[in-house]
Structures are given as structure tokens and as C-alpha cells.
Design a protein around this motif. Structure first.
Motif, PDB file in Angstrom:
ATOM      1  N   LEU A   1      27.736 -10.769 -15.862  1.00 42.14           N
ATOM      2  CA  LEU A   1      28.367  -9.464 -15.968  1.00 42.14           C
ATOM      3  C   LEU A   1      29.898  -9.524 -15.988  1.00 42.14           C
ATOM      4  O   LEU A   1      30.549  -8.495 -15.889  1.00 42.14           O
ATOM      5  CB  LEU A   1      27.931  -8.566 -14.796  1.00 42.14           C
ATOM      6  N   THR A   2      30.462 -10.739 -16.147  1.00 45.72           N
ATOM      7  CA  THR A   2      31.925 -10.868 -16.095  1.00 45.72           C
ATOM      8  C   THR A   2      32.624 -10.138 -17.233  1.00 45.72           C
ATOM      9  O   THR A   2      33.721  -9.627 -17.072  1.00 45.72           O
ATOM     10  CB  THR A   2      32.345 -12.350 -16.125  1.00 45.72           C
ATOM     11  N   ASP A   3      32.000 -10.022 -18.409  1.00 43.59           N
ATOM     12  CA  ASP A   3      32.617  -9.357 -19.563  1.00 43.59           C
ATOM     13  C   ASP A   3      32.374  -7.836 -19.573  1.00 43.59           C
ATOM     14  O   ASP A   3      32.902  -7.130 -20.428  1.00 43.59           O
ATOM     15  CB  ASP A   3      32.083  -9.944 -20.870  1.00 43.59           C
ATOM     16  N   VAL A   4      31.564  -7.329 -18.672  1.00 37.84           N
ATOM     17  CA  VAL A   4      31.227  -5.911 -18.658  1.00 37.84           C
ATOM     18  C   VAL A   4      32.387  -5.123 -18.073  1.00 37.84           C
ATOM     19  O   VAL A   4      32.949  -5.472 -17.036  1.00 37.84           O
ATOM     20  CB  VAL A   4      29.939  -5.666 -17.834  1.00 37.84           C
ATOM     21  N   VAL A   5      32.760  -4.035 -18.803  1.00 37.54           N
ATOM     22  CA  VAL A   5      33.856  -3.171 -18.368  1.00 37.54           C
ATOM     23  C   VAL A   5      33.264  -1.812 -17.988  1.00 37.54           C
ATOM     24  O   VAL A   5      32.467  -1.254 -18.747  1.00 37.54           O
ATOM     25  CB  VAL A   5      34.891  -2.994 -19.499  1.00 37.54           C
ATOM     26  N   PRO A   6      33.633  -1.259 -16.849  1.00 40.38           N
ATOM     27  CA  PRO A   6      33.102   0.062 -16.495  1.00 40.38           C
ATOM     28  C   PRO A   6      33.561   1.119 -17.500  1.00 40.38           C
ATOM     29  O   PRO A   6      34.650   1.028 -18.059  1.00 40.38           O
ATOM     30  CB  PRO A   6      33.682   0.350 -15.117  1.00 40.38           C
ATOM     31  N   ILE A   7      32.724   2.108 -17.725  1.00 40.67           N
ATOM     32  CA  ILE A   7      33.054   3.186 -18.662  1.00 40.67           C
ATOM     33  C   ILE A   7      34.140   4.045 -18.036  1.00 40.67           C
ATOM     34  O   ILE A   7      34.051   4.460 -16.888  1.00 40.67           O
ATOM     35  CB  ILE A   7      31.808   4.043 -18.958  1.00 40.67           C
ATOM     36  N   THR A   8      35.176   4.269 -18.837  1.00 43.18           N
ATOM     37  CA  THR A   8      36.269   5.116 -18.332  1.00 43.18           C
ATOM     38  C   THR A   8      35.900   6.583 -18.556  1.00 43.18           C
ATOM     39  O   THR A   8      35.230   6.927 -19.533  1.00 43.18           O
ATOM     40  CB  THR A   8      37.583   4.811 -19.061  1.00 43.18           C
ATOM     41  N   PRO A   9      36.349   7.466 -17.679  1.00 41.23           N
ATOM     42  CA  PRO A   9      36.066   8.889 -17.877  1.00 41.23           C
ATOM     43  C   PRO A   9      36.674   9.368 -19.196  1.00 41.23           C
ATOM     44  O   PRO A   9      37.814   9.049 -19.512  1.00 41.23           O
ATOM     45  CB  PRO A   9      36.740   9.564 -16.688  1.00 41.23           C
ATOM     46  N   HIS A  10      35.923  10.110 -19.988  1.00 39.10           N
ATOM     47  CA  HIS A  10      36.372  10.543 -21.309  1.00 39.10           C
ATOM     48  C   HIS A  10      37.102  11.873 -21.266  1.00 39.10           C
ATOM     49  O   HIS A  10      37.686  12.283 -22.261  1.00 39.10           O
ATOM     50  CB  HIS A  10      35.199  10.617 -22.292  1.00 39.10           C
ATOM     51  N   GLY A  11      37.058  12.594 -20.158  1.00 39.73           N
ATOM     52  CA  GLY A  11      37.813  13.837 -20.031  1.00 39.73           C
ATOM     53  C   GLY A  11      37.134  15.055 -20.630  1.00 39.73           C
ATOM     54  O   GLY A  11      37.636  16.163 -20.547  1.00 39.73           O
ATOM     55  N   ARG A  12      36.010  14.837 -21.268  1.00 39.48           N
ATOM     56  CA  ARG A  12      35.292  15.976 -21.845  1.00 39.48           C
ATOM     57  C   ARG A  12      34.335  16.569 -20.823  1.00 39.48           C
ATOM     58  O   ARG A  12      33.794  15.846 -19.989  1.00 39.48           O
ATOM     59  CB  ARG A  12      34.497  15.542 -23.070  1.00 39.48           C
TER      60      ARG A  12
ATOM     61  N   ALA B   1      13.155 -13.241  -1.002  1.00 38.47           N
ATOM     62  CA  ALA B   1      14.511 -12.701  -0.900  1.00 38.47           C
ATOM     63  C   ALA B   1      15.347 -13.370  -1.977  1.00 38.47           C
ATOM     64  O   ALA B   1      15.159 -14.550  -2.273  1.00 38.47           O
ATOM     65  CB  ALA B   1      15.073 -13.010   0.476  1.00 38.47           C
ATOM     66  N   PRO B   2      16.245 -12.601  -2.614  1.00 39.05           N
ATOM     67  CA  PRO B   2      17.039 -13.225  -3.676  1.00 39.05           C
ATOM     68  C   PRO B   2      17.921 -14.324  -3.087  1.00 39.05           C
ATOM     69  O   PRO B   2      18.582 -14.137  -2.077  1.00 39.05           O
ATOM     70  CB  PRO B   2      17.872 -12.067  -4.225  1.00 39.05           C
ATOM     71  N   CYS B   3      17.880 -15.458  -3.739  1.00 39.70           N
ATOM     72  CA  CYS B   3      18.705 -16.557  -3.245  1.00 39.70           C
ATOM     73  C   CYS B   3      20.116 -16.416  -3.793  1.00 39.70           C
ATOM     74  O   CYS B   3      20.358 -15.715  -4.766  1.00 39.70           O
ATOM     75  CB  CYS B   3      18.090 -17.896  -3.625  1.00 39.70           C
ATOM     76  N   SER B   4      21.041 -17.027  -3.152  1.00 40.61           N
ATOM     77  CA  SER B   4      22.444 -16.896  -3.538  1.00 40.61           C
ATOM     78  C   SER B   4      22.707 -17.451  -4.927  1.00 40.61           C
ATOM     79  O   SER B   4      23.584 -16.969  -5.640  1.00 40.61           O
ATOM     80  CB  SER B   4      23.335 -17.592  -2.514  1.00 40.61           C
ATOM     81  N   ALA B   5      21.938 -18.427  -5.357  1.00 39.45           N
ATOM     82  CA  ALA B   5      22.125 -18.990  -6.695  1.00 39.45           C
ATOM     83  C   ALA B   5      21.807 -17.939  -7.758  1.00 39.45           C
ATOM     84  O   ALA B   5      22.510 -17.813  -8.768  1.00 39.45           O
ATOM     85  CB  ALA B   5      21.251 -20.222  -6.885  1.00 39.45           C
ATOM     86  N   ASP B   6      20.705 -17.140  -7.531  1.00 38.87           N
ATOM     87  CA  ASP B   6      20.342 -16.089  -8.485  1.00 38.87           C
ATOM     88  C   ASP B   6      21.401 -14.991  -8.542  1.00 38.87           C
ATOM     89  O   ASP B   6      21.737 -14.474  -9.611  1.00 38.87           O
ATOM     90  CB  ASP B   6      18.995 -15.474  -8.112  1.00 38.87           C
ATOM     91  N   LEU B   7      21.916 -14.627  -7.373  1.00 36.14           N
ATOM     92  CA  LEU B   7      22.953 -13.587  -7.339  1.00 36.14           C
ATOM     93  C   LEU B   7      24.209 -14.043  -8.056  1.00 36.14           C
ATOM     94  O   LEU B   7      24.832 -13.268  -8.791  1.00 36.14           O
ATOM     95  CB  LEU B   7      23.290 -13.216  -5.888  1.00 36.14           C
ATOM     96  N   ASN B   8      24.576 -15.298  -7.872  1.00 34.91           N
ATOM     97  CA  ASN B   8      25.761 -15.829  -8.553  1.00 34.91           C
ATOM     98  C   ASN B   8      25.566 -15.856 -10.068  1.00 34.91           C
ATOM     99  O   ASN B   8      26.478 -15.538 -10.829  1.00 34.91           O
ATOM    100  CB  ASN B   8      26.104 -17.221  -8.029  1.00 34.91           C
ATOM    101  N   LEU B   9      24.359 -16.204 -10.499  1.00 35.29           N
ATOM    102  CA  LEU B   9      24.062 -16.237 -11.927  1.00 35.29           C
ATOM    103  C   LEU B   9      24.147 -14.824 -12.524  1.00 35.29           C
ATOM    104  O   LEU B   9      24.715 -14.616 -13.591  1.00 35.29           O
ATOM    105  CB  LEU B   9      22.669 -16.839 -12.149  1.00 35.29           C
ATOM    106  N   PHE B  10      23.579 -13.839 -11.818  1.00 39.97           N
ATOM    107  CA  PHE B  10      23.622 -12.457 -12.277  1.00 39.97           C
ATOM    108  C   PHE B  10      25.057 -11.959 -12.388  1.00 39.97           C
ATOM    109  O   PHE B  10      25.450 -11.348 -13.382  1.00 39.97           O
ATOM    110  CB  PHE B  10      22.819 -11.579 -11.303  1.00 39.97           C
ATOM    111  N   ARG B  11      25.867 -12.234 -11.387  1.00 40.32           N
ATOM    112  CA  ARG B  11      27.263 -11.796 -11.407  1.00 40.32           C
ATOM    113  C   ARG B  11      28.053 -12.475 -12.520  1.00 40.32           C
ATOM    114  O   ARG B  11      28.930 -11.864 -13.128  1.00 40.32           O
ATOM    115  CB  ARG B  11      27.910 -12.055 -10.059  1.00 40.32           C
ATOM    116  N   SER B  12      27.729 -13.734 -12.782  1.00 39.19           N
ATOM    117  CA  SER B  12      28.464 -14.450 -13.824  1.00 39.19           C
ATOM    118  C   SER B  12      28.147 -13.887 -15.217  1.00 39.19           C
ATOM    119  O   SER B  12      28.986 -13.949 -16.116  1.00 39.19           O
ATOM    120  CB  SER B  12      28.165 -15.950 -13.762  1.00 39.19           C
TER     121      SER B  12
END
Length: 196
Positions: free
Chosen positions: A30-41, A17-28
Motif C-alpha cells: 500500500l506504499t503507492d496508495v494516496v488517500p482521496i482528497t476532499p473534492h469540495g462538492r 492471529a496475523p503474524c507480523s510478516a503478513d502485516l509488513n507485506l500488506f503495508r508494503s
């Protein structure tokens, strides 16, 4: 000695089972990742081919088929027993005699052997159009004697003669001389016209 599914003496491993340390590392990470905004096309779906109008095509095919099954009067333009001939009303019957003697030389010919009635009518119509376009006056149409048909009857022979009588450009026709095919062919005289 007991055999187990484990080869050798390696311990069986279960999915950890994923340990909490691995989940925290994964989330850290992804801190700079920005969701793609809808382009309207609008991205169009791939275009479908147009539907095939099966019913309309079947109806048109049936109409063409019906139009090709002309009623044939057995007494039309008969001259001498089995030999059918035709001359357009208002023209001299001398034309028939000259055609029979071969005074006009055939400049083109069409062989309808082995064709169905439907195909033969289409081929004949196309051939007459081409002859008119090239200014050809005398032609020979080979329809066969019907030896290969059911009951050995000349099916195309009668239909060809009937179709020719319906064509405006046909002035006259007679059964071909024996040297030109006899009862298996017909010599046809067409209206004169200037080739295009």
C-alpha cells in the motif's frame, strides 16, 4: 468410541492471529496508495416528496360534503301532490305544459342510479356544463324511484329537483311522462346558448 465435533481425524483449526510478516507485506503493497482528497462538492441527499397536507384535504372534503347537504323545503314548487315541477320566475307556465306533453325532445340523458348524494351532485353539475357547452336545450335526468334505498324512499329524486332549482341554466323541469320514466325521471329545459 467418543464422538467429537471434528469429522474424521482432522485436527481442529483456530483462527490464526496475523503474524507480523503478513502485516509488513500488506503495508508494503500500500506504499503507492494516496488517500482521496476532499473534492469540495456537496452531494445532495435524495429529494423527499412534498408532504401531503392531510388536514387541509380533510377540511376541504368536509366543506364539500357540507355544501352538498342542501336544506330541502318540502313545499318548494309543488304542483299536484307528489309531482314536483319548476319554472323560473318570469317565465310562462305554458313551458311546463309543453314539457309534460313531450313537445321538446330530450337530446341527452343522465342516469344517476346507484350513486351517492355526493357523487350524484357532482355528476349532475358536470352533465349540465357539458350540455351547455354543446348547446343542448332539453335533457332527461333519471334519478330512480328510490326502490333500492332505505325505507324505499326516493332520496335522489328530491335532491335532484332541489339542485336543478339552484342552477342558473335551468329554466324549467317536470316529472317525465310514463314512457320516459315517470316518477323516476325528470325532463329539464335549459337556457339556449350557442355551442362552443
Amino acid at each position: 468410541m467418543k464422538k467429537s465435533g471434528n469429522s474424521g481425524n482432522l485436527p481442529l483449526l483456530e483462527d490464526p492471529a496475523p503474524c507480523s510478516a503478513d502485516l509488513n507485506l500488506f503495508r508494503s503493497t500500500l506504499t503507492d496508495v494516496v488517500p482521496i482528497t476532499p473534492h469540495g462538492r456537496i452531494i445532495p441527499a435524495p429529494s423527499r416528496p412534498p408532504p401531503i397536507p392531510q388536514s387541509r384535504m380533510r377540511d376541504e372534503r368536509d366543506v364539500i360534503y357540507e355544501s352538498m347537504h342542501d336544506p330541502i323545503r318540502w313545499d318548494e314548487a309543488t304542483e299536484n301532490g307528489d309531482e314536483l315541477s319548476f319554472v323560473r320566475p318570469g317565465l310562462s307556465r305554458l313551458i311546463l305544459r309543453r314539457l309534460r306533453r313531450g313537445e321538446w325532445v330530450s337530446k341527452a340523458e343522465l342516469d344517476l342510479h346507484g350513486l351517492t348524494r355526493r357523487d350524484a351532485k357532482v355528476e349532475l353539475a358536470n352533465f349540465l356544463v357539458e350540455c351547455k357547452r354543446h348547446g343542448i336545450r332539453c335533457i332527461r335526468i333519471i334519478h330512480g324511484k328510490g326502490l333500492g334505498s332505505i325505507n324505499r324512499e326516493p332520496v335522489l329524486k328530491l335532491h335532484v329537483r332541489h339542485w336543478l332549482m339552484q342552477r342558473e341554466e335551468v329554466l324549467a323541469f317536470v316529472q317525465a311522462r310514463p314512457v320516459d320514466g315517470g316518477g323516476g325521471a325528470v325532463m329539464v329545459l335549459l337556457k339556449s346558448g350557442t355551442p362552443r
